[in-house]
Enzyme design. Structure first.
Site, short mmCIF file in Angstrom:
data_model
loop_
_atom_site.label_atom_id
_atom_site.label_comp_id
_atom_site.label_asym_id
_atom_site.label_seq_id
_atom_site.Cartn_x
_atom_site.Cartn_y
_atom_site.Cartn_z
N CYS A 12 0.83 -1.21 0.00
CA CYS A 12 0.00 0.00 0.00
C CYS A 12 0.87 1.26 0.00
O CYS A 12 2.01 1.24 0.45
CB CYS A 12 -0.86 0.03 1.25
SG CYS A 12 -1.88 -1.43 1.43
N HIS A 55 18.53 -35.54 -7.44
CA HIS A 55 17.87 -36.08 -6.24
C HIS A 55 16.36 -35.87 -6.30
O HIS A 55 15.69 -35.92 -5.28
CB HIS A 55 18.46 -35.44 -4.98
CG HIS A 55 19.91 -35.79 -4.79
ND1 HIS A 55 20.32 -37.04 -4.38
CD2 HIS A 55 21.04 -35.08 -5.02
CE1 HIS A 55 21.64 -37.07 -4.34
NE2 HIS A 55 22.11 -35.89 -4.74
N LYS A 112 13.97 -14.12 -10.61
CA LYS A 112 13.70 -13.02 -11.55
C LYS A 112 12.74 -13.49 -12.64
O LYS A 112 11.78 -12.80 -12.96
CB LYS A 112 14.99 -12.54 -12.24
CG LYS A 112 15.93 -11.67 -11.46
CD LYS A 112 15.45 -10.29 -11.14
CE LYS A 112 14.63 -10.25 -9.90
NZ LYS A 112 15.29 -10.17 -8.63
N ARG A 130 5.26 0.19 -6.23
CA ARG A 130 5.24 -0.65 -5.04
C ARG A 130 4.31 -1.85 -5.19
O ARG A 130 4.36 -2.77 -4.40
CB ARG A 130 4.79 0.18 -3.83
CG ARG A 130 5.76 1.28 -3.47
CD ARG A 130 5.14 2.23 -2.48
NE ARG A 130 4.83 1.60 -1.22
CZ ARG A 130 5.63 1.62 -0.15
NH1 ARG A 130 6.77 2.24 -0.23
NH2 ARG A 130 5.28 1.02 0.96
N LYS A 168 6.71 -3.97 -3.87
CA LYS A 168 8.13 -3.63 -3.77
C LYS A 168 8.66 -3.83 -2.36
O LYS A 168 9.75 -4.33 -2.15
CB LYS A 168 8.34 -2.18 -4.22
CG LYS A 168 9.80 -1.74 -4.21
CD LYS A 168 10.62 -2.52 -5.21
CE LYS A 168 12.09 -2.19 -5.17
NZ LYS A 168 12.89 -3.23 -5.84
N ASN A 227 -1.61 2.08 5.83
CA ASN A 227 -0.73 0.96 5.43
C ASN A 227 -0.50 0.13 6.69
O ASN A 227 -0.31 0.69 7.77
CB ASN A 227 0.63 1.46 4.95
CG ASN A 227 0.54 2.19 3.63
OD1 ASN A 227 -0.52 2.26 3.02
ND2 ASN A 227 1.66 2.74 3.19
N GLY A 228 -0.44 -1.19 6.55
CA GLY A 228 -0.19 -2.05 7.70
C GLY A 228 -1.39 -2.91 8.01
O GLY A 228 -2.31 -3.04 7.19
N GLU A 255 9.16 -14.04 -11.31
CA GLU A 255 8.52 -12.79 -10.88
C GLU A 255 7.92 -12.00 -12.05
O GLU A 255 6.82 -11.50 -11.95
CB GLU A 255 9.58 -11.86 -10.26
CG GLU A 255 9.72 -11.94 -8.78
CD GLU A 255 10.63 -10.85 -8.26
OE1 GLU A 255 11.78 -10.74 -8.73
OE2 GLU A 255 10.20 -10.10 -7.37
N GLU A 314 18.63 -16.80 -7.79
CA GLU A 314 18.20 -15.43 -8.11
C GLU A 314 17.70 -15.35 -9.56
O GLU A 314 16.72 -14.67 -9.85
CB GLU A 314 19.37 -14.46 -7.84
CG GLU A 314 19.12 -13.01 -8.21
CD GLU A 314 17.93 -12.37 -7.50
OE1 GLU A 314 17.39 -12.94 -6.54
OE2 GLU A 314 17.54 -11.28 -7.94
N TRP A 370 -2.89 -2.57 -1.56
CA TRP A 370 -2.50 -3.94 -1.92
C TRP A 370 -3.29 -4.83 -0.96
O TRP A 370 -3.06 -4.81 0.25
CB TRP A 370 -0.99 -4.10 -1.73
CG TRP A 370 -0.43 -5.40 -2.19
CD1 TRP A 370 -0.11 -5.75 -3.47
CD2 TRP A 370 -0.08 -6.53 -1.37
NE1 TRP A 370 0.40 -7.02 -3.51
CE2 TRP A 370 0.43 -7.53 -2.24
CE3 TRP A 370 -0.16 -6.81 -0.01
CZ2 TRP A 370 0.88 -8.77 -1.78
CZ3 TRP A 370 0.27 -8.05 0.44
CH2 TRP A 370 0.78 -9.00 -0.43
O1 M6R Z 1 13.49 -4.68 0.52
P1 M6R Z 1 13.98 -6.06 0.77
O2 M6R Z 1 15.31 -6.33 0.17
O3 M6R Z 1 13.96 -6.44 2.23
O4 M6R Z 1 12.94 -7.00 0.03
C1 M6R Z 1 13.01 -8.39 0.14
C2 M6R Z 1 12.18 -9.05 -0.93
O5 M6R Z 1 10.84 -8.73 -0.78
C3 M6R Z 1 12.64 -8.64 -2.34
O6 M6R Z 1 13.99 -8.89 -2.54
C4 M6R Z 1 11.84 -9.40 -3.41
O7 M6R Z 1 12.18 -10.75 -3.38
C5 M6R Z 1 12.09 -8.79 -4.79
N1 M6R Z 1 10.85 -8.57 -5.44
C6 M6R Z 1 12.91 -9.63 -5.67
O8 M6R Z 1 13.04 -9.13 -6.96
#
Ligand code: M6R
Length: 613
Positions: free
Chosen positions: A2, A509, A490, A27, A608, A105-106, A493, A486, A79
């Site tokens: 949010c 395995h 990516k 975000r 985000k 937010n929260g 996502e 990673e 959100w």
């Molecule tokens: O702000 P942060 O690094 O703590 O965020 C952690 C994850 O939410 C963040 O890295 C998320 O996995 C990304 N969307 C990855 O691209």
């Protein structure tokens, strides 16, 4: 997650609020809303979907004169947590009288009993949200002073909040407060802006106050008065924002993600500059604030984080063990916080977080503090909650990362972790000669990354071959194992292709059962210890008909022969290799997602900064 914007001042509030919401779009959100006063009555418009849809509705439905004349209001991107992303669940929410509007937010954890109590008193609710309960609670406490009503309501809530409250009863002010969810107040020339994110504020001013937990601010066009929940004034320093308007814009790139991928040579240069000591073969990281004795006596390094930050920690694990000979562990922050970890003063807990606001990582920091560990952070956002609560650590200086998919923050995190391990190593067992070798490799990172970025066309061609795939597997060993994790994160996502990263040895395995003719396997087989074994694993995949896309070291014809297609990345120190490899995979995912027509900067369901558990 949010986002909050509040505006009061000399400009048209409607334009400023909508513009602010656009800055928060990165975000991740699923509905939006805005509230201003129309001749003394609260006017609220909300809609599921994008800020563009909200803006259209506002322009179509609100009187033209109001668009120009409104001088204050609040707005929100939601959100969904409690209830679907519908119009009625979107913020702002009103109190029972319709005179107080609130954005939040929260999560209000005790909203159910509070709602039952209010319903028993005759309140009617129009949404499924916890936020509407808070708006009604403020209304219930209102007896002529909005600030007091907000404080009384907040005394009763459990959970987290960043809020902005606006009322037709006191149109010259916005009340803002926080507990566990960031609120920053920008103090411009005759205008004041409240936001959950500094990117909203830079277009107006660079002078800001970051609220602390349990701060409540009375925000007027020309003043900000911060108090605690018991009405005691608190002194919050005015900070100068380091970011500029340009860095919050796309600067000619089609997407923020692409811009941020290409910014990496500069971002990494900023993360590294002035932090290498070639005379000593070490690193200078004064923010760590550690004495040589503390370094020598340290027993364990524990890195906590989530998502991409967790993967950066996994690269760091190799570096701390190899360079400093210290036991290093990496733990998912959500697990760490509830696991009752055994910690002591000789344990270094490093919280890794781009945003510095991730709820689980913040809770892990608090747990580590509680248990007497030596806690530090590695954050990108200056002044973020984790950075402030740890009080020591290292900033990335990567510049604002707007795209939900993290890119430049990841590579900068790895670079900084390598420097931390180098510093630690030199304080313990690492020779100057070996330290110097790594320092030189770290210094060359921006150039290594540039040499990957110039291969954009080649990477796009490899990506084009994967556009119709629905599954993909990434494999690697050593520091290239986290790079594989990673790479898979990516791809899933932003392209919504089901992608998994595995240690190359782990495939047989179980996961190898999923391979069939043509399944893409992206094999990170650069020239580091263990490469030959990875090549053996590649052959196992080929024997099952998989299509192998290799990432190999420049000029390594032998490795290339094992691949169906391949990309060459520059040779470097084994611990550094994860960085150019990750950059290649970022570009690969970007092109796959773009060719599939995905919404790259704001992938579905993602946010985000994840400020809820
Ligand atoms: O702000 P942060 O690094 O703590 O965020 C952690 C994850 O939410 C963040 O890295 C998320 O996995 C990304 N969307 C990855 O691209």
């Amino acid at each position: 997650m949010c986002g909050i914007v509040g505006y009061i001042g000399k400009q048209g509030a409607v334009g400023a609020l909508i513009k602010g919401l656009r800055k928060l779009e990165y975000r991740g959100y699923d509905s939006a809303g805005v509230a201003v006063l129309d001749g003394g009555a609260m006017l609220v418009t909300k809609t599921p979907g994008k800020v563009a849809a909200l803006s259209e509705r506002v322009r179509a439905e609100w009187p033209a004169e109001l668009l120009a004349s409104a001088r204050a209001g609040i707005a929100h991107t939601r959100w969904a947590t409690h209830g679907l992303p519908t119009q009625s669940n979107a913020h702002p929410h009103l109190d029972e009288t319709g005179r107080i509007a609130l954005v939040h937010n929260g999560i209000i954890e005790n909203y159910r009993p509070l709602r039952a109590r209010l319903e028993a008193k005759g309140h009617h609710f129009h949404s499924e949200t916890d936020t509407e309960v808070l708006a009604h609670l403020v209304g219930e406490f209102f007896s002529g002073d909005l600030f007091q009503a907000v404080c009384s309501a907040l005394h009763q809530v459990e959970g987290t909040f960043g809020i902005a409250v606006f009322s037709s009863l006191e149109p010259d002010r916005i009340i803002a407060a926080r507990r566990g969810s960031p609120i920053v107040v920008g103090m411009g020339d005759g205008e004041t802006i409240v936001a959950s994110d500094a990117s909203v504020i830079v277009a107006h001013t660079h002078r800001v106050i970051f609220l602390d937990d349990n701060d409540v601010a009375v925000v007027k066009a020309d003043s900000v008065d911060v108090r605690d929940l018991d009405n005691v004034p608190v002194n919050r320093a005015v900070a100068e924002l380091g970011m500029d308007v340009e860095s919050a814009e796309k600067g000619g790139y089609e997407h923020f993600m692409l811009k941020e991928i290409h910014e990496q040579p500069e971002a990494l240069g900023n993360a590294i500059r002035g932090r290498l000591d070639f005379a000593l073969g070490s690193a200078v990281l004064s923010g760590m604030n550690t004495s040589p004795r503390e370094l020598a006596e340290l027993k364990r390094v524990i890195m906590v984080g989530c998502g991409t930050s967790l993967h950066a920690g996994l690269v760091g694990e190799y570096a701390f063990e190899e360079l400093a000979g210290v036991n290093a562990e990496v733990e998912q922050a959500a697990e760490f916080r509830y696991r009752n970890p055994i910690l002591g003063s000789r344990d270094f807990v490093i919280a890794i977080s781009q945003s510095g606001e991730t709820a689980d990582t913040l809770a892990a920091v608090r747990e580590a503090h509680q248990k007497g560990a030596f806690v530090m952070s590695l954050c990108n956002v200056v002044g973020s909650t984790i950075a402030r609560e740890t009080g020591r650590g290292v900033y990335l200086h990567a510049g604002p990362e707007i795209s939900v998919a993290s890119t430049k923050a990841f590579t900068s995190q790895v670079a900084v972790l390598l420097m931390m391990a180098l510093k630690l190593g030199r304080g313990r067992r690492l020779s100057r000669e070996h330290g110097l070798e790594l320092a030189r490799a770290i210094e060359s990172i921006p150039e290594l990354v540039t040499r990957v970025l110039v291969q954009d066309d080649r990477i796009r061609a490899l990506a084009a071959g994967c556009v119709r795939d629905e599954h993909a597997y990434f494999i690697g060993r050593g520091p290239l194992y986290p790079a594989a994790l990673e790479g898979a994160l990516k791809l899933k996502e932003i392209s919504y292709i089901h992608a998994e990263g595995y240690h190359a040895a782990e495939l047989k395995h179980g996961p190898i059962a999923l391979l069939s003719k043509g399944t893409p396997v992206i094999a990170l087989a650069c020239d580091i210890p263990g490469k030959d074994k990875t090549l053996g694993n590649v052959e196992e995949c080929r024997a099952r008909g998989a299509r192998i896309i290799g990432v190999v070291s420049e000029g390594d014809g032998e490795a290339a022969e094992h691949m169906d297609e391949c990309l060459e990345i520059p040779r470097t120190h084994p611990l550094v290799t994860a960085i150019p490899a990750a950059v290649a995979l970022q570009l690969f995912s970007y092109h796959v997602a773009r060719l599939r027509g995905c919404e790259i900067d704001q992938p579905r369901n993602l946010a985000k900064s994840v400020t809820v558990e």
